[in-house]
Each structure stands twice: as C-alpha cells, then as structure tokens.
Write a protein that holds these residues in place. Structure first.
Motif, PDB file in Angstrom:
ATOM      1  N   ASP A  51       0.824  -1.214   0.000  1.00  0.00           N
ATOM      2  CA  ASP A  51       0.000   0.000   0.000  1.00  0.00           C
ATOM      3  C   ASP A  51       0.857   1.261   0.000  1.00  0.00           C
ATOM      4  N   ALA A  52       0.549   2.149  -0.944  1.00  0.00           N
ATOM      5  CA  ALA A  52       1.271   3.415  -1.014  1.00  0.00           C
ATOM      6  C   ALA A  52       0.669   4.423  -0.044  1.00  0.00           C
ATOM      7  N   VAL A  53       1.531   5.262   0.522  1.00  0.00           N
ATOM      8  CA  VAL A  53       1.078   6.347   1.396  1.00  0.00           C
ATOM      9  C   VAL A  53       1.099   7.622   0.564  1.00  0.00           C
ATOM     10  N   MET A  54      -0.074   8.145   0.235  1.00  0.00           N
ATOM     11  CA  MET A  54      -0.166   9.342  -0.611  1.00  0.00           C
ATOM     12  C   MET A  54      -0.807  10.458   0.202  1.00  0.00           C
ATOM     13  N   TRP A  55       0.005  11.075   1.034  1.00  0.00           N
ATOM     14  CA  TRP A  55      -0.474  12.105   1.940  1.00  0.00           C
ATOM     15  C   TRP A  55       0.166  13.440   1.627  1.00  0.00           C
ATOM     16  N   ARG A  56      -0.606  14.500   1.818  1.00  0.00           N
ATOM     17  CA  ARG A  56      -0.058  15.851   1.735  1.00  0.00           C
ATOM     18  C   ARG A  56       0.572  16.227   3.067  1.00  0.00           C
ATOM     19  N   GLY A  57       1.260  17.376   3.048  1.00  0.00           N
ATOM     20  CA  GLY A  57       2.001  17.819   4.222  1.00  0.00           C
ATOM     21  C   GLY A  57       1.243  17.829   5.536  1.00  0.00           C
ATOM     22  N   PRO A  58       0.046  18.432   5.607  1.00  0.00           N
ATOM     23  CA  PRO A  58      -0.650  18.515   6.894  1.00  0.00           C
ATOM     24  C   PRO A  58      -0.919  17.153   7.532  1.00  0.00           C
ATOM     25  N   LYS A  59      -1.239  16.152   6.731  1.00  0.00           N
ATOM     26  CA  LYS A  59      -1.520  14.834   7.297  1.00  0.00           C
ATOM     27  C   LYS A  59      -0.234  14.183   7.800  1.00  0.00           C
ATOM     28  N   LYS A  60       0.863  14.388   7.077  1.00  0.00           N
ATOM     29  CA  LYS A  60       2.157  13.889   7.539  1.00  0.00           C
ATOM     30  C   LYS A  60       2.522  14.543   8.872  1.00  0.00           C
ATOM     31  N   ASN A  61       2.350  15.857   8.920  1.00  0.00           N
ATOM     32  CA  ASN A  61       2.682  16.592  10.136  1.00  0.00           C
ATOM     33  C   ASN A  61       1.856  16.097  11.318  1.00  0.00           C
ATOM     34  N   GLY A  62       0.577  15.829  11.062  1.00  0.00           N
ATOM     35  CA  GLY A  62      -0.304  15.361  12.125  1.00  0.00           C
ATOM     36  C   GLY A  62       0.131  14.015  12.677  1.00  0.00           C
ATOM     37  N   LEU A  63       0.581  13.115  11.790  1.00  0.00           N
ATOM     38  CA  LEU A  63       1.009  11.800  12.260  1.00  0.00           C
ATOM     39  C   LEU A  63       2.301  11.902  13.075  1.00  0.00           C
ATOM     40  N   ILE A  64       3.221  12.745  12.629  1.00  0.00           N
ATOM     41  CA  ILE A  64       4.472  12.920  13.377  1.00  0.00           C
ATOM     42  C   ILE A  64       4.183  13.488  14.758  1.00  0.00           C
ATOM     43  N   SER A  65       3.242  14.423  14.821  1.00  0.00           N
ATOM     44  CA  SER A  65       2.830  14.965  16.119  1.00  0.00           C
ATOM     45  C   SER A  65       2.294  13.854  17.017  1.00  0.00           C
ATOM     46  N   GLN A  66       1.490  12.953  16.446  1.00  0.00           N
ATOM     47  CA  GLN A  66       0.944  11.837  17.220  1.00  0.00           C
ATOM     48  C   GLN A  66       2.046  10.889  17.687  1.00  0.00           C
ATOM     49  N   PHE A  67       3.022  10.644  16.843  1.00  0.00           N
ATOM     50  CA  PHE A  67       4.136   9.778  17.231  1.00  0.00           C
ATOM     51  C   PHE A  67       4.860  10.333  18.464  1.00  0.00           C
ATOM     52  N   LEU A  68       4.910  11.661  18.549  1.00  0.00           N
ATOM     53  CA  LEU A  68       5.645  12.292  19.652  1.00  0.00           C
ATOM     54  C   LEU A  68       4.802  12.454  20.915  1.00  0.00           C
ATOM     55  N   LYS A  69       3.510  12.738  20.748  1.00  0.00           N
ATOM     56  CA  LYS A  69       2.698  13.026  21.938  1.00  0.00           C
ATOM     57  C   LYS A  69       1.793  11.880  22.367  1.00  0.00           C
ATOM     58  N   ASP A  70       1.449  10.969  21.447  1.00  0.00           N
ATOM     59  CA  ASP A  70       0.487   9.916  21.771  1.00  0.00           C
ATOM     60  C   ASP A  70       1.109   8.534  21.959  1.00  0.00           C
ATOM     61  N   VAL A  71       2.379   8.384  21.594  1.00  0.00           N
ATOM     62  CA  VAL A  71       3.031   7.081  21.754  1.00  0.00           C
ATOM     63  C   VAL A  71       3.595   6.973  23.169  1.00  0.00           C
ATOM     64  N   ASP A  72       3.315   5.872  23.813  1.00  0.00           N
ATOM     65  CA  ASP A  72       3.807   5.640  25.169  1.00  0.00           C
ATOM     66  C   ASP A  72       5.241   5.107  25.104  1.00  0.00           C
ATOM     67  N   TRP A  73       6.180   6.026  24.886  1.00  0.00           N
ATOM     68  CA  TRP A  73       7.582   5.648  24.754  1.00  0.00           C
ATOM     69  C   TRP A  73       8.178   5.185  26.086  1.00  0.00           C
ATOM     70  N   GLY A  74       7.593   5.649  27.175  1.00  0.00           N
ATOM     71  CA  GLY A  74       8.156   5.330  28.475  1.00  0.00           C
ATOM     72  C   GLY A  74       9.442   6.098  28.717  1.00  0.00           C
ATOM     73  N   VAL A  75      10.293   5.572  29.581  1.00  0.00           N
ATOM     74  CA  VAL A  75      11.584   6.202  29.868  1.00  0.00           C
ATOM     75  C   VAL A  75      12.607   5.656  28.875  1.00  0.00           C
ATOM     76  N   LEU A  76      13.176   6.555  28.065  1.00  0.00           N
ATOM     77  CA  LEU A  76      14.157   6.160  27.050  1.00  0.00           C
ATOM     78  C   LEU A  76      15.493   6.852  27.293  1.00  0.00           C
ATOM     79  N   ASP A  77      16.567   6.109  27.057  1.00  0.00           N
ATOM     80  CA  ASP A  77      17.896   6.728  27.042  1.00  0.00           C
ATOM     81  C   ASP A  77      18.166   7.357  25.682  1.00  0.00           C
ATOM     82  N   TRP A  78      17.645   6.723  24.639  1.00  0.00           N
ATOM     83  CA  TRP A  78      17.855   7.205  23.269  1.00  0.00           C
ATOM     84  C   TRP A  78      16.564   7.095  22.461  1.00  0.00           C
ATOM     85  N   LEU A  79      16.266   8.153  21.708  1.00  0.00           N
ATOM     86  CA  LEU A  79      15.234   8.113  20.681  1.00  0.00           C
ATOM     87  C   LEU A  79      15.909   8.484  19.370  1.00  0.00           C
TER      88      LEU A  79
END
Length: 324
Positions: A153-181
């Motif tokens: 499956d191809a990902v055919m997204w414009r900028g705003p949708k890409k930006n929104g997903l990256i924001s979710q990766f940073l604020k909605d993912v339960d990374w826990g305590v990390l030494d390195w990201l």
C-alpha cells in the motif's frame, strides 16, 4: 493599529534573512513580498502550523522522559540511512540497561519495520497511548508501516496529514523512559524534517548524524542537508560515509566501488567544518541482514563493516558525552 500576529519574533528570523522578514512562525512566512528571492522561501511557506502549536505541551511532557534525541539525515535516498539507524538502535540496545526507541518519520517510504524484522506487527492502544512495537525488551519502534493493511500500500499524503502523524508519534506514543530516541527521516529537507524540528523545539534535539556515500551526487545533497541543519539550528554530530568500499565476505579484502571523485565524505567534512565520524565499507551481508530483519552487528561481528559501525557509534556517544 498593528496586527500582533504579523509582528515577527526575532528568534524566528533565520540568519541572512531579507529585510522585513516576517519570521518563520508568521502566517505570512514565505508569502510576503519580502520573501521573494529568499533561499528559505519554500521552507517557510510549507504547511507547518504557524504560531504556538497546541500539541507542544503534550509533546514536551512525553519527551521529558527521553534523555537523548538524535536525527539520522541524508540528502538523497539509497545511501543506507535507515540501515544505519537500525544498526545504531541495535548497538545501543546491546547494553541491557539502555532503553532505546526508533521513530520512523519516513512516511512515504517506511523501511524500519522490515529492517527490524517487524513487518507483520501492528500498533496497539492502551490507556497511556499507542504502544510502540518491541524488537526486544529494551528496543522499540514506531512507524506508519505498522498502520498499513499491506506492504504494497502506497502512502499518498499531503504535508498537513504527515505533520499530524508525526505529532501523534511524539505526543500519543507511550515511549516510556528512554535513554535514546533515534529518528529516521526521509531523504531531503521537506515537511517531515520541518515537523520534527518544530515539534521538538521546546524538548530539544541533541543532534543529527548525516549519511552519505562517496559519490559527488550524494555529497551535493549532503551539502544542502548541512545548510538545512544550520538554518534551523540543529547541531551536527558528524558525517558518516557509507559504501566507501566493497568487502569480500571470503577474503576480507576491500575494493573501491564508488570512487570518490571529489574527495568523498572526509574531504566534505573538512570543507564544511563538520566532524567526520567514519566510513562503513559495503558488505553484501548488510543488505541481506536488512531483508531478513536481523542485526548485522550480531550476525557478522567479524566483518570490517561491523567494527566500523561500532567505532562510529562509540564516537557519537563521545561527542554527546555519554561515555562511561
């Protein structure tokens, strides 16, 4: 009466900006008459949200438990950036006490799931957010590849949708305590790069590792990447030259495949005042390991490429002051 939103914040004005620059956070960024002819016009006119983003406080809270945040960048595709990201993740996680996460923001070409052997995994949600996918107890990853129905499956997204997903990766993912990201980015300097810089502005980015090959066509693109980092204020940890030579798996001798017509990565690093972290020879087993989703460092520790990877990773730790 002056409209407050159009008054530029001095800290948002890039170096060498034209007179009357509206600033990168203005709604007029890249669109005012003063922007015509500016080298930053296309970047500033991207679809990034202007002004304070409501996601920033949530990102700051989530990233408070992440000690080091490192970007892996390349000017062009096919230089081994994602492979290096994976090897960096595996090398860091070789210490059982080190918690490591890999965030794949190459939205249109997510290869981290394949390289880490996580092709058929999916994202799961919990009360604390999205759960990253674990390679081992102290190494996890997040990628849009986990969200696709199939690898075709191809990902055919414009900028705003890409930006929104990256924001979710940073604020909605339960990374826990990390030494390195470790953040794997797509080639070039586009929406994904600008989004990461914008969203991590308050949390801080420790630096970027630039990946190239000896060919002049790759070095030209890395020069643009260096310029990008300096314009947006990202510290450059150093430059890595991939595929600097071919190592025969049998006799271990090395021969040059991509002849460095202009001096290669080392000379570019000297010219641009960037640290040269080292060269990684081309071992065909690197690609095989990536296809099968296993750690090249663990599978082939005697390869000159493995030693080169480890030396470079040790130097990155030294630059960041993380040596014991």
């Amino acid at each position: 009466m002056i409209a407050v939103q159009n008054v530029p914040n001095p800290s948002s004005i890039p170096e060498n900006a034209p007179e009357h620059c509206p600033g990168t956070e203005s709604e007029l960024a890249g669109r005012s008459d003063a922007c015509n002819g500016c080298a930053n016009q296309e970047i500033c006119a991207s679809n990034l949200p202007k002004g304070p983003d409501p996601a920033l406080p949530f990102i700051r809270a989530r990233m408070a438990d992440v000690k080091r945040k490192v970007l892996v960048l390349s000017g062009k595709g096919g230089v081994g950036k994602s492979t290096f990201t994976a090897q960096l993740g595996w090398a860091l996680a070789a210490d059982d006490a080190t918690q490591t996460g890999i965030m794949d923001v190459d939205i249109c070409g997510p290869s981290i799931p394949t390289i880490l052997g996580l092709t058929h995994e999916q994202i799961h949600s919990s009360a604390s957010g999205w759960s990253p996918v674990y390679v081992q107890d102290n190494l996890c990853a997040m990628s849009v590849g986990f969200m696709l129905p199939s690898q075709r499956d191809a990902v055919m997204w414009r900028g705003p949708k890409k930006n929104g997903l990256i924001s979710q990766f940073l604020k909605d993912v339960d990374w826990g305590v990390l030494d390195w990201l470790v953040i794997d980015t797509p080639p070039g300097t586009s929406d994904e790069h600008l989004s990461v810089v914008q969203y991590l502005k308050e949390s801080g980015i420790d630096g970027a590792v630039l990946i190239t090959t000896p060919q002049e066509v790759a070095l030209q693109d890395v020069r643009r990447e260096i310029d990008f980092c300096r314009k947006v204020g990202i510290r450059i940890l150093g430059l890595v030259e991939n595929m600097s030579g071919f190592v025969c798996p049998n006799c271990k001798t090395e021969s040059k495949i991509f002849k460095p017509s202009s001096g290669g990565g080392k000379r570019l690093a000297e010219e641009t005042n960037v640290e040269f972290l080292g060269s990684v020879p081309l071992d065909p087993r690197i690609g095989k390991s990536a296809d099968y989703g296993v750690s090249f460092l663990e599978e082939f520790p005697d390869s000159p490429a493995s030693q080169a990877y480890l030396d470079i990773i040790d130097r990155i730790k030294e630059v960041l002051g993380d040596t014991e």
